[in-house]
Motif scaffolding. Sequence first.
Motif, PDB file in Angstrom:
ATOM      1  N   ILE A  93      -1.413   1.081 -10.718  1.00 26.92           N
ATOM      2  CA  ILE A  93      -1.459  -0.163  -9.930  1.00 26.92           C
ATOM      3  C   ILE A  93      -0.063  -0.529  -9.423  1.00 26.92           C
ATOM      4  O   ILE A  93       0.113  -0.948  -8.271  1.00 26.92           O
ATOM      5  N   GLU A  94       0.937  -0.341 -10.278  1.00 29.28           N
ATOM      6  CA  GLU A  94       2.308  -0.659  -9.872  1.00 29.28           C
ATOM      7  C   GLU A  94       2.781   0.255  -8.750  1.00 29.28           C
ATOM      8  O   GLU A  94       3.454  -0.185  -7.811  1.00 29.28           O
ATOM      9  N   MET A  96       0.895   1.640  -6.525  1.00 32.89           N
ATOM     10  CA  MET A  96       0.191   1.220  -5.308  1.00 32.89           C
ATOM     11  C   MET A  96       0.836  -0.037  -4.721  1.00 32.89           C
ATOM     12  O   MET A  96       0.954  -0.164  -3.494  1.00 32.89           O
ATOM     13  N   ASN A  97       1.272  -0.942  -5.579  1.00 30.21           N
ATOM     14  CA  ASN A  97       1.939  -2.156  -5.096  1.00 30.21           C
ATOM     15  C   ASN A  97       3.268  -1.835  -4.416  1.00 30.21           C
ATOM     16  O   ASN A  97       3.705  -2.561  -3.508  1.00 30.21           O
ATOM     17  N   LEU A  98       3.892  -0.741  -4.857  1.00 32.69           N
ATOM     18  CA  LEU A  98       5.157  -0.324  -4.251  1.00 32.69           C
ATOM     19  C   LEU A  98       4.949   0.515  -2.999  1.00 32.69           C
ATOM     20  O   LEU A  98       5.915   0.912  -2.355  1.00 32.69           O
ATOM     21  N   GLY A  99       3.689   0.796  -2.679  1.00 32.42           N
ATOM     22  CA  GLY A  99       3.400   1.571  -1.479  1.00 32.42           C
ATOM     23  C   GLY A  99       3.343   3.069  -1.688  1.00 32.42           C
ATOM     24  O   GLY A  99       3.151   3.818  -0.723  1.00 32.42           O
ATOM     25  N   SER A 100       3.491   3.540  -2.918  1.00 35.12           N
ATOM     26  CA  SER A 100       3.456   4.981  -3.212  1.00 35.12           C
ATOM     27  C   SER A 100       2.017   5.395  -3.509  1.00 35.12           C
ATOM     28  O   SER A 100       1.664   5.746  -4.648  1.00 35.12           O
ATOM     29  N   PHE A 101       1.195   5.376  -2.475  1.00 38.91           N
ATOM     30  CA  PHE A 101      -0.229   5.658  -2.673  1.00 38.91           C
ATOM     31  C   PHE A 101      -0.477   7.118  -3.042  1.00 38.91           C
ATOM     32  O   PHE A 101      -1.380   7.423  -3.831  1.00 38.91           O
ATOM     33  N   ALA A 104       0.462   7.567  -6.656  1.00 42.36           N
ATOM     34  CA  ALA A 104      -0.520   6.849  -7.467  1.00 42.36           C
ATOM     35  C   ALA A 104      -1.815   7.646  -7.581  1.00 42.36           C
ATOM     36  O   ALA A 104      -2.426   7.717  -8.657  1.00 42.36           O
TER      37      ALA A 104
END
Length: 214
Positions: A93-94, A96-101, A104
């Motif tokens: 989740i973290e 994804m929040n940083l944009g590293s999909f 993730a």
Amino acid sequence: MDGPGNSKQQRTLTARDAGLIGCRQCTRVSPAGTYRCPRCGARLQSRDITSLQRVWAWWLVGLMAYVPANTYPMLITSTAGRSEEATIIGGVIELMNLGSFGVAFIVFFASVMIPVGKFVAIGWLAWIVRKPHGHKPGHLLHLYEFVEWIGRWSMIDVFVVAILVALVQFNLIATINPGVAAVCFALSVVFTMLSALSFDSRAIWDRIETMSHD
């Protein structure tokens, strides 16, 4: 009289039917009754009668280790006296929040989808070979080989933790230490790999043989 396309007449000739026994170590085929493989010296056994017992035993302890691997922290990060803990899902989740999909997805796939898929596949294979089934043995064998092959990739999460622990060590500024979940996850991967290796895939063909005699 049954026609030529009747499935019960389409019998698969196995090594045991031909009076042969295959070595599970080097795959060499020897006459039935041979105690040791002439090539590698491994003990020859037509069927491993304790296979399913060991499969379920390793499967169960692997599942028991996988539960705390997802509930306890995988990483413990300390920055300027402040400590933060992250579980596997929390780390995804973290990211994804940083944009590293992409990262993730890789972590989620290797740490969640692959282990859960292995548990389901191994359990399903061990369950259906206990009695006659209508599944094609070739498909079941391919599934088993895939599970056995992909098992090692579940260690990606553990490798990432090991690399981070080795690289990020700045004493009072920032440190990263592995959590309890890292050990549990590694044990779960090892146990499920042992469960897959304990499975005697020749049992798949035995159940097909039973069906052909009905």
